[in-house]
Write a protein that holds these residues in place. Structure first.
Motif, PDB file in Angstrom:
ATOM      1  N   ASP A 192       0.818  -1.209   0.000  1.00 50.46           N
ATOM      2  CA  ASP A 192       0.000   0.000   0.000  1.00 50.46           C
ATOM      3  C   ASP A 192       0.852   1.259   0.000  1.00 50.46           C
ATOM      4  N   GLU A 193       1.936   1.232   0.787  1.00 56.85           N
ATOM      5  CA  GLU A 193       2.823   2.400   0.798  1.00 56.85           C
ATOM      6  C   GLU A 193       3.417   2.637  -0.582  1.00 56.85           C
ATOM      7  N   ARG A 194       3.739   1.536  -1.292  1.00 56.37           N
ATOM      8  CA  ARG A 194       4.304   1.697  -2.633  1.00 56.37           C
ATOM      9  C   ARG A 194       3.314   2.395  -3.557  1.00 56.37           C
ATOM     10  N   VAL A 195       2.057   1.926  -3.548  1.00 55.28           N
ATOM     11  CA  VAL A 195       1.043   2.520  -4.410  1.00 55.28           C
ATOM     12  C   VAL A 195       0.863   3.988  -4.069  1.00 55.28           C
ATOM     13  N   GLU A 196       0.731   4.289  -2.753  1.00 57.77           N
ATOM     14  CA  GLU A 196       0.497   5.670  -2.335  1.00 57.77           C
ATOM     15  C   GLU A 196       1.642   6.574  -2.755  1.00 57.77           C
ATOM     16  N   SER A 197       2.894   6.145  -2.484  1.00 55.98           N
ATOM     17  CA  SER A 197       4.005   7.042  -2.804  1.00 55.98           C
ATOM     18  C   SER A 197       4.227   7.132  -4.305  1.00 55.98           C
ATOM     19  N   PHE A 198       3.928   6.056  -5.036  1.00 55.91           N
ATOM     20  CA  PHE A 198       4.076   6.112  -6.494  1.00 55.91           C
ATOM     21  C   PHE A 198       3.147   7.181  -7.071  1.00 55.91           C
ATOM     22  N   LYS A 199       1.918   7.276  -6.496  1.00 53.83           N
ATOM     23  CA  LYS A 199       0.981   8.280  -7.015  1.00 53.83           C
ATOM     24  C   LYS A 199       1.480   9.702  -6.762  1.00 53.83           C
ATOM     25  N   LEU A 200       2.376   9.873  -5.782  1.00 57.51           N
ATOM     26  CA  LEU A 200       2.884  11.213  -5.473  1.00 57.51           C
ATOM     27  C   LEU A 200       4.087  11.607  -6.328  1.00 57.51           C
ATOM     28  N   VAL A 201       4.636  10.654  -7.096  1.00 59.92           N
ATOM     29  CA  VAL A 201       5.773  11.005  -7.953  1.00 59.92           C
ATOM     30  C   VAL A 201       5.273  11.932  -9.058  1.00 59.92           C
ATOM     31  N   PRO A 202       5.972  13.070  -9.282  1.00 62.57           N
ATOM     32  CA  PRO A 202       5.513  14.024 -10.302  1.00 62.57           C
ATOM     33  C   PRO A 202       5.412  13.346 -11.664  1.00 62.57           C
ATOM     34  N   HIS A 203       4.404  13.745 -12.432  1.00 59.54           N
ATOM     35  CA  HIS A 203       4.149  13.113 -13.707  1.00 59.54           C
ATOM     36  C   HIS A 203       5.389  13.043 -14.592  1.00 59.54           C
ATOM     37  N   ALA A 204       6.173  14.157 -14.587  1.00 60.83           N
ATOM     38  CA  ALA A 204       7.305  14.252 -15.510  1.00 60.83           C
ATOM     39  C   ALA A 204       8.343  13.161 -15.280  1.00 60.83           C
ATOM     40  N   THR A 205       8.498  12.693 -14.045  1.00 62.87           N
ATOM     41  CA  THR A 205       9.545  11.703 -13.776  1.00 62.87           C
ATOM     42  C   THR A 205       8.988  10.318 -13.470  1.00 62.87           C
ATOM     43  N   ALA A 206       7.630  10.200 -13.445  1.00 63.35           N
ATOM     44  CA  ALA A 206       7.030   8.910 -13.079  1.00 63.35           C
ATOM     45  C   ALA A 206       7.419   7.814 -14.073  1.00 63.35           C
ATOM     46  N   ASP A 207       7.507   8.161 -15.361  1.00 63.32           N
ATOM     47  CA  ASP A 207       7.899   7.180 -16.379  1.00 63.32           C
ATOM     48  C   ASP A 207       9.263   6.596 -16.059  1.00 63.32           C
ATOM     49  N   ASP A 208      10.239   7.497 -15.868  1.00 60.16           N
ATOM     50  CA  ASP A 208      11.599   7.047 -15.588  1.00 60.16           C
ATOM     51  C   ASP A 208      11.639   6.212 -14.322  1.00 60.16           C
ATOM     52  N   PHE A 209      10.871   6.667 -13.319  1.00 65.00           N
ATOM     53  CA  PHE A 209      10.860   5.917 -12.066  1.00 65.00           C
ATOM     54  C   PHE A 209      10.341   4.505 -12.295  1.00 65.00           C
ATOM     55  N   PHE A 210       9.215   4.417 -13.021  1.00 64.84           N
ATOM     56  CA  PHE A 210       8.621   3.100 -13.266  1.00 64.84           C
ATOM     57  C   PHE A 210       9.595   2.196 -14.010  1.00 64.84           C
ATOM     58  N   LEU A 211      10.269   2.770 -15.015  1.00 64.11           N
ATOM     59  CA  LEU A 211      11.185   1.958 -15.816  1.00 64.11           C
ATOM     60  C   LEU A 211      12.416   1.534 -15.022  1.00 64.11           C
ATOM     61  N   SER A 212      12.710   2.240 -13.923  1.00 61.17           N
ATOM     62  CA  SER A 212      13.888   1.876 -13.135  1.00 61.17           C
ATOM     63  C   SER A 212      13.613   0.701 -12.192  1.00 61.17           C
ATOM     64  N   LEU A 213      12.326   0.324 -12.048  1.00 57.34           N
ATOM     65  CA  LEU A 213      11.994  -0.804 -11.168  1.00 57.34           C
ATOM     66  C   LEU A 213      12.343  -2.130 -11.852  1.00 57.34           C
ATOM     67  N   SER A 214      12.540  -3.171 -11.047  1.00 57.98           N
ATOM     68  CA  SER A 214      12.758  -4.493 -11.623  1.00 57.98           C
ATOM     69  C   SER A 214      11.424  -5.046 -12.137  1.00 57.98           C
ATOM     70  N   ALA A 215      11.497  -6.075 -12.983  1.00 56.00           N
ATOM     71  CA  ALA A 215      10.274  -6.650 -13.554  1.00 56.00           C
ATOM     72  C   ALA A 215       9.320  -7.089 -12.437  1.00 56.00           C
ATOM     73  N   GLN A 216       9.865  -7.702 -11.380  1.00 54.18           N
ATOM     74  CA  GLN A 216       9.012  -8.165 -10.289  1.00 54.18           C
ATOM     75  C   GLN A 216       8.338  -6.983  -9.591  1.00 54.18           C
ATOM     76  N   GLU A 217       9.088  -5.911  -9.356  1.00 53.48           N
ATOM     77  CA  GLU A 217       8.515  -4.729  -8.699  1.00 53.48           C
ATOM     78  C   GLU A 217       7.443  -4.083  -9.585  1.00 53.48           C
ATOM     79  N   GLN A 218       7.733  -4.035 -10.917  1.00 58.81           N
ATOM     80  CA  GLN A 218       6.730  -3.477 -11.835  1.00 58.81           C
ATOM     81  C   GLN A 218       5.459  -4.307 -11.805  1.00 58.81           C
ATOM     82  N   ALA A 219       5.626  -5.643 -11.787  1.00 62.21           N
ATOM     83  CA  ALA A 219       4.459  -6.521 -11.780  1.00 62.21           C
ATOM     84  C   ALA A 219       3.630  -6.303 -10.514  1.00 62.21           C
TER      85      ALA A 219
END
Lengths: 440, 440
Positions: B24-51
């Motif tokens: 839940d903390e991951r979902v909540e904090s992910f939503k707070l990442v500014p739109h401009a950098t959210a893409d890069d952040f998402f792509l920096s996660l491992s496949a398991q974390e993205q899943a």
């Protein structure tokens, strides 16, 4: 295209045979490689192999092959030659490259400065996309190693942003570079350790990372193809240390017999001296063994179980620390978890051990009238020894890192030795508590 | 650019904290990442974390993030989700990508087919350089992952050659692609094992390798940035096996306690059952021990020396085989070398052991009237045990590979257990030869 003339030497075959060839055979067969593929063949060799070959070739040919290398690769080759030949090799380079190689030689081989290439594609922020593309086109004629990213620099060489070729190709030709460049970029300093650099590449899927100084002036780039080798070298080092020897730093057959012996004897001797404490510890319990020889029978079983559980735990934590999956501050969390795991693993082995002794006693009467007490002693000792092995094995890498050493030095054999001595003390203490008045 | 508004969440900080956060903390904090950098952040996660993140997000958002991924990365993410959610996730993809992902899912994750991206830049041999560049420019709008190399294909998709962007940029604009392309290229098949692919990248310094089928039709490319992760994963597997456990396949804290216990208990139990033979072996020498308790004192020292030298040898050979520095056919060469190394190492340890016993005898009289004979017994046994440990430790990986197993299964603890039992037999045999008539 399918019907080529038979070639005197096929590069792939020569590549496979290379490690087995003598110095003279290498020079002779290299000269037989057709001119068209000799470049590729030379570039496929490791830095050490290139260095050996260059030194074996005549001075005239040296220049051709040295000048084929990008500055960061030339540095690796020169570092792989004996110190007294380096000046001569440096003189074979053209002036620009020589200055760059000189600067790179000042960096340690295992940080970003030592890995970086000082030649990279650069553009100005105020250029249009079309200007940038044709400017890049011109730069590739001057030996830029990769044009996958172009770095946007101000006149003082400060790094402002980066554009990928893909971004340039996708954008409207009359836009400006500063409108499409990405400003949020990953950089490293010249002094960043190569392990940290490789973790960045692994986690971010990048093709290149720029190296900047404290004022954010661009010094060069590290490309991902150089990192694959780094990752393999670091893993090899860790595996060799985990296996209980100094890192070899070269392929098995290329290390001389005496050099290899030295790397292996050192650690073996340290472990041997530590293991001598087991003889001392056993000496303290000599009377107990004389009275109950049956106790001696289980000594190898008990100390090796402690050693095995300790090796497991230490290997697991060493790798997790190396990949940053576990941080230094996670020590207590790991300790709690490993104590639980140790008790559980110890209980499993202890249970099996008790059953084994009772079954043997039932069928063969191997262990005398107090077999049940002996079984209990072995079972309880296993719980203690395995828990202690697991805990100390998992904590040792933390302790080493905190003291500034490489956690991988907490090799499996090192932990096993540590646990052997304490395992004996645990075993004989449990025995004297449980068997006093009966066997002892 | 230096004065940015303070951001609600800094991506780098979130990235560092990520492993410690709950779902839940991951979902909540992910939503707070500014739109401009959210893409890069998402792509920096491992496949398991993205899943995990995608499954935790609502269906509407799932599509955005899934579609951000290149087909090969989408495959990794979908493979990291439970089997019953995969169809729903596949339906979120656009038609083209879904077909590609479907095809890729059919390949095993650990061969070139499972790593490859089916989207790559392609040109025709008869195009001019200028046509090729503008054709490439158009392709990048359709999500080609990398444009560093463009592959030259005939109309039936057979691979004829490759041109790097650098070559295109350097060449005269009116030349044809077939005049500048390089025809001598490194390819792999869909079924090439990922370890073999990563060795190719490490030895050749390439950015991408094309994957072709038996008729040399191009299927996709494997890029070097995906390989860095592969190399790290393979090394982690090897290190964990060397340390005596099943490969964990996930970061330490992400593996459940019971799952981890299972992976560790299995090997420990196998080793424990093997180690039980030491109790049996010791049982055979019970009379000797009863008559000369002093012999028992050196049991841990002797068997651990055999174990340590065996772990060293096996680790060294496992890694050399993994990196192809040593081939299967080098078995005899390695055996000869390791016997010599074993004798030398054994002589060193044996010498130190003899000195230790004689010195203790001199000062403390620890070992009775036959101390010199005891010292000789220990010294000679060490030569035998260390030689045997070194030889069997180095040969076991060859035997395993020849039988079709992973050489890394010859873990250090496995070799140590093997050598423990035979070490006892060597020790007590030497003792009964040397001490018959005196102590025995």
């Amino acid at each position: 295209m399918e019907t080529q003339d038979p070639e005197p030497i096929f590069p792939q075959e020569l590549r496979d045979a290379w490690p087995a060839l003598s110095r003279d055979e290498r020079v002779e067969s290299f000269k037989l490689v057709p001119h068209a593929t000799a470049d590729d063949f030379f570039l496929s060799l490791s830095a050490q192999e290139q260095a050996d070959l260059i030194l074996a070739l005549g001075p005239g040919e040296r220049r051709t092959w040295l000048r084929l290398l990008a500055p960061d690769d030339a540095v690796d080759v020169i570092q792989a030659t004996p110190a007294d030949t380096r000046d001569a090799l440096l003189r074979e380079l053209d002036d620009t490259t020589r200055r760059e190689v000189h600067a790179l030689l000042a960096y340690a081989e295992d940080n970003a400065g030592g890995l970086m290439n000082p030649r990279f594609a650069r553009v100005r922020p105020e250029m249009t996309i079309d200007e940038a593309i044709s400017y890049l086109r011109r730069q590739t004629r001057e030996k830029v190693e990769t044009v996958y990213y172009a770095y946007v620099l101000d006149p003082q060489q400060h790094l402002l942003g980066v554009v990928s070729l893909r971004q340039l190709f996708q954008s409207a030709p009359d836009k400006r570079v500063e409108d499409v460049m990405s400003r949020d970029l990953v950089t490293v300093s010249e002094h960043t350790d190569q392990e940290a650099v490789s973790r960045l590449f692994a986690s971010k899927s990048l093709m290149a990372i720029p190296v900047v100084d404290a004022e954010r002036r661009m010094k060069g780039i590290v490309t991902v193809d150089d990192i694959v080798q780094v990752v393999q070298e670091e893993a090899t080092e860790d595996i060799q240390k985990v296996g209980g020897m100094e890192a070899l730093d070269a392929p098995y057959f290329e290390v001389g017999f005496l050099a290899m012996l030295k790397k292996r004897a050192g650690w073996l001797l340290v472990l041997f001296l530590g293991e001598m404490l087991t003889a001392t510890a056993m000496g303290h319990f000599e009377d107990e063994i004389a009275r109950a020889v049956v106790l001696a029978l289980f000594v190898p079983l008990i100390i090796s179980s402690g050693g095995n559980s300790g090796s497991q735990a230490t290997t697991l934590i060493i790798r997790s620390l190396a990949l940053n999956e576990v941080r230094l501050r996670d020590g207590w969390r790991v300790a709690r978890r490993e104590v639980l795991a140790g008790v559980a693993l110890g209980a499993i082995l202890g249970g099996v051990g008790i059953v084994r002794i009772l079954v043997w006693q039932h069928f063969f009467g191997s262990y005398g009238e107090h077999a049940v007490l002996v079984a209990l002693t072995v079972g309880l000792s296993l719980v203690g020894v395995v828990t202690w092995g697991t805990l100390s094995g998992s904590m040792l890498p933390f302790a080493l890192r905190r003291l500034g050493f490489d956690p991988a030095s907490a090799s499996a054999p090192f932990v096993a030795t540590l646990v052997d001595v304490s395992g004996l003390v645990i075993y004989f203490t449990v025995a004297s508590l449980l068997l006093r008045g009966t066997l002892l």
